[in-house]
Design a protein around this motif. Sequence first.
Motif, PDB file in Angstrom:
ATOM      1  N   GLY A   1      64.310 -20.527  47.618  1.00 42.98           N
ATOM      2  CA  GLY A   1      65.699 -20.886  47.918  1.00 42.98           C
ATOM      3  C   GLY A   1      66.245 -21.871  46.901  1.00 42.98           C
ATOM      4  O   GLY A   1      67.408 -21.795  46.497  1.00 42.98           O
TER       5      GLY A   1
ATOM      6  N   TYR B   1      67.500 -10.865  43.851  1.00 38.88           N
ATOM      7  CA  TYR B   1      68.407 -12.016  44.005  1.00 38.88           C
ATOM      8  C   TYR B   1      68.985 -12.575  42.707  1.00 38.88           C
ATOM      9  O   TYR B   1      70.022 -13.217  42.725  1.00 38.88           O
ATOM     10  CB  TYR B   1      67.687 -13.140  44.759  1.00 38.88           C
TER      11      TYR B   1
ATOM     12  N   ASP C   1      71.802 -20.888  46.069  1.00 35.99           N
ATOM     13  CA  ASP C   1      73.079 -20.245  46.347  1.00 35.99           C
ATOM     14  C   ASP C   1      73.271 -20.098  47.850  1.00 35.99           C
ATOM     15  O   ASP C   1      72.741 -19.174  48.469  1.00 35.99           O
ATOM     16  CB  ASP C   1      73.097 -18.860  45.673  1.00 35.99           C
ATOM     17  N   PRO C   2      74.051 -20.995  48.456  1.00 34.84           N
ATOM     18  CA  PRO C   2      74.231 -20.938  49.911  1.00 34.84           C
ATOM     19  C   PRO C   2      74.926 -19.665  50.368  1.00 34.84           C
ATOM     20  O   PRO C   2      74.846 -19.300  51.539  1.00 34.84           O
ATOM     21  CB  PRO C   2      75.089 -22.177  50.222  1.00 34.84           C
ATOM     22  N   GLN C   3      75.612 -18.970  49.450  1.00 36.15           N
ATOM     23  CA  GLN C   3      76.333 -17.740  49.830  1.00 36.15           C
ATOM     24  C   GLN C   3      75.374 -16.568  50.070  1.00 36.15           C
ATOM     25  O   GLN C   3      75.739 -15.582  50.695  1.00 36.15           O
ATOM     26  CB  GLN C   3      77.307 -17.305  48.723  1.00 36.15           C
ATOM     27  N   THR C   4      74.180 -16.667  49.526  1.00 35.14           N
ATOM     28  CA  THR C   4      73.261 -15.527  49.619  1.00 35.14           C
ATOM     29  C   THR C   4      72.225 -15.765  50.706  1.00 35.14           C
ATOM     30  O   THR C   4      71.623 -16.836  50.779  1.00 35.14           O
ATOM     31  CB  THR C   4      72.541 -15.320  48.267  1.00 35.14           C
ATOM     32  N   ASP C   5      72.045 -14.757  51.524  1.00 32.81           N
ATOM     33  CA  ASP C   5      71.077 -14.835  52.600  1.00 32.81           C
ATOM     34  C   ASP C   5      69.707 -14.438  52.040  1.00 32.81           C
ATOM     35  O   ASP C   5      69.406 -13.253  51.907  1.00 32.81           O
ATOM     36  CB  ASP C   5      71.524 -13.874  53.718  1.00 32.81           C
ATOM     37  N   LEU C   6      68.922 -15.437  51.710  1.00 34.03           N
ATOM     38  CA  LEU C   6      67.619 -15.171  51.080  1.00 34.03           C
ATOM     39  C   LEU C   6      66.594 -14.803  52.145  1.00 34.03           C
ATOM     40  O   LEU C   6      66.301 -15.588  53.038  1.00 34.03           O
ATOM     41  CB  LEU C   6      67.159 -16.415  50.312  1.00 34.03           C
ATOM     42  N   LYS C   7      66.064 -13.608  52.036  1.00 31.84           N
ATOM     43  CA  LYS C   7      65.025 -13.176  52.988  1.00 31.84           C
ATOM     44  C   LYS C   7      63.732 -13.010  52.198  1.00 31.84           C
ATOM     45  O   LYS C   7      63.651 -12.151  51.320  1.00 31.84           O
ATOM     46  CB  LYS C   7      65.400 -11.836  53.615  1.00 31.84           C
ATOM     47  N   THR C   8      62.749 -13.811  52.511  1.00 30.90           N
ATOM     48  CA  THR C   8      61.480 -13.649  51.806  1.00 30.90           C
ATOM     49  C   THR C   8      60.369 -13.437  52.819  1.00 30.90           C
ATOM     50  O   THR C   8      60.484 -13.816  53.978  1.00 30.90           O
ATOM     51  CB  THR C   8      61.116 -14.894  50.973  1.00 30.90           C
TER      52      THR C   8
ATOM     53  N   SER D   1      59.718 -22.584  50.057  1.00 29.93           N
ATOM     54  CA  SER D   1      61.115 -23.025  49.997  1.00 29.93           C
ATOM     55  C   SER D   1      61.613 -23.110  48.555  1.00 29.93           C
ATOM     56  O   SER D   1      62.808 -23.162  48.303  1.00 29.93           O
ATOM     57  CB  SER D   1      61.282 -24.380  50.688  1.00 29.93           C
TER      58      SER D   1
END
Length: 398
Positions: free
Chosen positions: A108, A165, A113-120, A105
């Motif tokens: 994140g 990112y 940045d809540p606007q970015t969809d973080l995919k890990t 985590s």
Amino acid sequence: MTRKNFIKNLITLGAATPLMTSLFTSCNRSGFDFFEDFEVNFNGNVLIIGAGAAGLIAGHILNRYNIDFQILEASSVFGGRVKKIEDFSDFPIDLGAEWIHTEPSILGKLLNDPQTDLKTDAIVYNPQTIHLWKNNKLKKRNIFSSFYSEHKFKNSTWYDFFDQYIVPGISDKIVYNSPVTEIDYNSNKVKVQSQDGEIREADKVILTVPLTILQNNFINFLPALPSEKTEALNQVSMPDGIKVFIEFSERFYPDILLFGNIIEALRDESKIFYDAAFQKDSDRNILGLFNVGDSAAAYTSLNTEQEIIDKIIGELDEIFDGKASQTYQKHIIQNWSKEPFISGSYSHYDDYDALETLAQSINDKIYFAGEAYSSDSQATVHGAGETAYKVTEQILKG
Ligand SMILES: Cc1cc2nc3c(=O)[nH]c(=O)nc-3n(C[C@H](O)[C@H](O)[C@H](O)COP(=O)(O)OP(=O)(O)OC[C@H]3O[C@@H](n4cnc5c(N)ncnc54)[C@H](O)[C@@H]3O)c2cc1C
């Protein structure tokens, strides 16, 4: 790398010696509080020196607040001690930082940045076969696997995290091939000179270069750094470090291979062979060598890559009855001790007062960020990011 959670777990089990405790407290208390939005009282410009984890995260935050900034990077690439190779195998390989030494985590939180969809694709890394080479005998120590747990990326890397990112939003602010050689903070504005003679001015400077750069006086400070800083610099070391990856046509090695007394091997860090393809989507047999600390000099100080690989293959042959030279295919060596603008592994402190002294800003003009200044997660990528958050908050709050 792996040492940290080993030690944490050993301590939990009561198996650790008191010596280990100091090591543990220095490394890996996970997590830190990232700032919430706050009133910004700064509208000047900032120069960030170094585009490693700390410099990139600092730029990422300043960009969010529309602050005028540039990042001056000595080399031709970003990442610093975060570096990858794509085409060595069928999965990307981290030549520097590889493990996520806390909860995933943290990624994140670093992005924040809540606007970015973080995919890990972070996974639990729990090697099952742990062997020890001691007194010329190979011994199984698989029992340690039951309380061993780390995290790493499955088929991406630390580098990919930054590449995907963090860097896209700030790439036009990074000036490459621009080693900073002088920082003059005599006047109101700080004057920063690069090796090509160009001088840039800024209200604030965030310095993220490795400790070795300061210890080797690569940067001339005007006036000179305060004496307490130079004394503190003498109390910290950034020892040798190397990573090597070797492909074999057969897998003859365990998930992890340690050396000597297991407790000492874990406490002193130093040298670990590990299956770099473990839990990856890979059909290849890639063995990694991670060696940081004084013992790494046995490799890093050799003159040629051929000498390094010959030495390693010779050692593996002794342990695995000649299998290494019989099945060797190719290798890659990342000698961090000889990497320009890095010159070592990561900071090792005996005295944590020195860390506090080194982390202090100078005259509200020069701020220090990077792994060496993290009180909670020193020697890690996320620790470097944490310090970037700390100093940018100080600057932005004014
Ligand atoms: C072998 C090895 C394995 C590691 N494994 C892990 C791991 O598994 N997990 C983990 O979390 N961490 C690991 N680390 C530690 C981690 O890589 C570092 O803590 C982190 O990347 C440091 O980031 P930084 O921004 O402080 O410094 P750096 O990444 O060193 O960035 C500093 C930047 O400054 C630049 N620079 C230097 N001098 C100048 C100058 N004069 N002017 C302009 N720019 C300059 C450099 O080129 C560099 O890009 C490992 C490190 C090593 C060496």
